[in-house]
Motif scaffolding. Structure first.
Motif, mmCIF file in Angstrom:
data_model
loop_
_atom_site.group_PDB
_atom_site.id
_atom_site.type_symbol
_atom_site.label_atom_id
_atom_site.label_comp_id
_atom_site.label_asym_id
_atom_site.label_seq_id
_atom_site.Cartn_x
_atom_site.Cartn_y
_atom_site.Cartn_z
ATOM 1 N N ASP A 125 55.309 44.294 74.130
ATOM 2 C CA ASP A 125 54.190 45.052 74.678
ATOM 3 C C ASP A 125 54.317 46.559 74.532
ATOM 4 N N GLY A 126 55.370 47.036 73.884
ATOM 5 C CA GLY A 126 55.596 48.470 73.802
ATOM 6 C C GLY A 126 54.791 49.157 72.721
ATOM 7 N N GLU A 127 54.681 50.485 72.841
ATOM 8 C CA GLU A 127 53.956 51.301 71.869
ATOM 9 C C GLU A 127 54.478 51.109 70.451
ATOM 10 N N PHE A 145 64.113 52.061 74.339
ATOM 11 C CA PHE A 145 63.526 51.050 75.211
ATOM 12 C C PHE A 145 63.371 51.561 76.633
ATOM 13 N N GLU A 146 62.261 51.217 77.267
ATOM 14 C CA GLU A 146 62.096 51.389 78.705
ATOM 15 C C GLU A 146 62.618 50.116 79.356
ATOM 16 N N VAL A 147 63.475 50.278 80.344
ATOM 17 C CA VAL A 147 64.115 49.151 81.020
ATOM 18 C C VAL A 147 63.628 49.141 82.463
ATOM 19 N N GLY A 158 63.332 41.773 78.013
ATOM 20 C CA GLY A 158 63.150 42.469 79.281
ATOM 21 C C GLY A 158 62.937 43.959 79.155
ATOM 22 N N CYS A 159 62.685 44.446 77.941
ATOM 23 C CA CYS A 159 62.511 45.883 77.726
ATOM 24 C C CYS A 159 61.271 46.145 76.880
ATOM 25 N N ARG A 160 60.727 47.325 77.052
ATOM 26 C CA ARG A 160 59.532 47.721 76.295
ATOM 27 C C ARG A 160 59.951 48.750 75.250
ATOM 28 N N LEU A 161 59.677 48.473 73.983
ATOM 29 C CA LEU A 161 60.032 49.387 72.900
ATOM 30 C C LEU A 161 59.062 50.565 72.906
ATOM 31 N N ARG A 162 59.555 51.697 73.347
ATOM 32 C CA ARG A 162 58.732 52.907 73.488
ATOM 33 C C ARG A 162 58.631 53.683 72.178
ATOM 34 N N ALA A 163 59.728 53.723 71.436
ATOM 35 C CA ALA A 163 59.735 54.493 70.187
ATOM 36 C C ALA A 163 60.798 53.956 69.243
#
Length: 169
Positions: A125-127, A145-147, A158-163
């Motif tokens: 679901d990350g950008e 990653f945002e954790v 369990g993490c969102r790939l931000r960049a």
């Protein structure tokens, strides 16, 4: 609300092809420049680690030095022999030992582990989710990653790939 944590997964920069042993391979001149460029990008993104886990291999240690120089960080890394030959679950075990007051962790390691770890952690679901192709993770690259969990509870997907960024000088 749980505090925001960041996990930065870094593959070492470009290394020489040969050395007395694989662990002794050092960065090329271009690899050192790429590491500094990656560090400058990370600093521009506002990333400043509280903890860094770095493989004991020469190319990983030199990558940390170049990235730190480019970012202006003064943090001493934790050199970890387990990062040299472990798999993605082994990296998670290391990161899970991080003190809870740490907000940002950087891990500098090797492929295929860094590529597999990135795929394992991403919740989709990350950008930047579509910026990392399956099975690819170039030298001198970082996934941020945002954790949303505690370090102890860090889990697959369990993490969102931000960049995602590949440092190139």
């Amino acid at each position: 609300m749980e505090k925001q944590r960041l996990l930065v997964v870094v593959r070492h920069a470009k290394a020489e092809a040969f050395a007395p042993s694989d662990a002794d391979r050092v960065l090329t001149a271009g690899g050192r420049g790429d590491g500094q460029a990656l560090g400058a990008w990370l600093a521009a993104e506002g990333i400043a680690p509280d903890v860094a886990y770095v493989s004991y291999a020469a190319r990983a240690r030199e990558t940390w030095e170049a990235v730190s120089r480019g970012a202006g960080w003064g943090l001493a890394p934790q050199i970890d022999g387990n990062l040299y030959a472990t798999d993605e679950e082994g990296v998670l075990e290391i990161v899970r030992t991080t003190a809870e007051d740490a907000s940002t962790v950087v891990v500098v390691g090797h492929n295929p582990t860094m590529a597999m770890l990135t795929q394992l952690l991403d919740d989709g679901d990350g950008e930047a989710t579509d910026s990392v192709e399956l099975g690819t993770f170039p030298t001198g690259a970082a996934a941020v990653f945002e954790v949303d969990a505690t370090w102890e509870d860090l889990a697959p997907m369990g993490c969102r790939l931000r960049a995602f960024h590949v440092g190139r000088a």
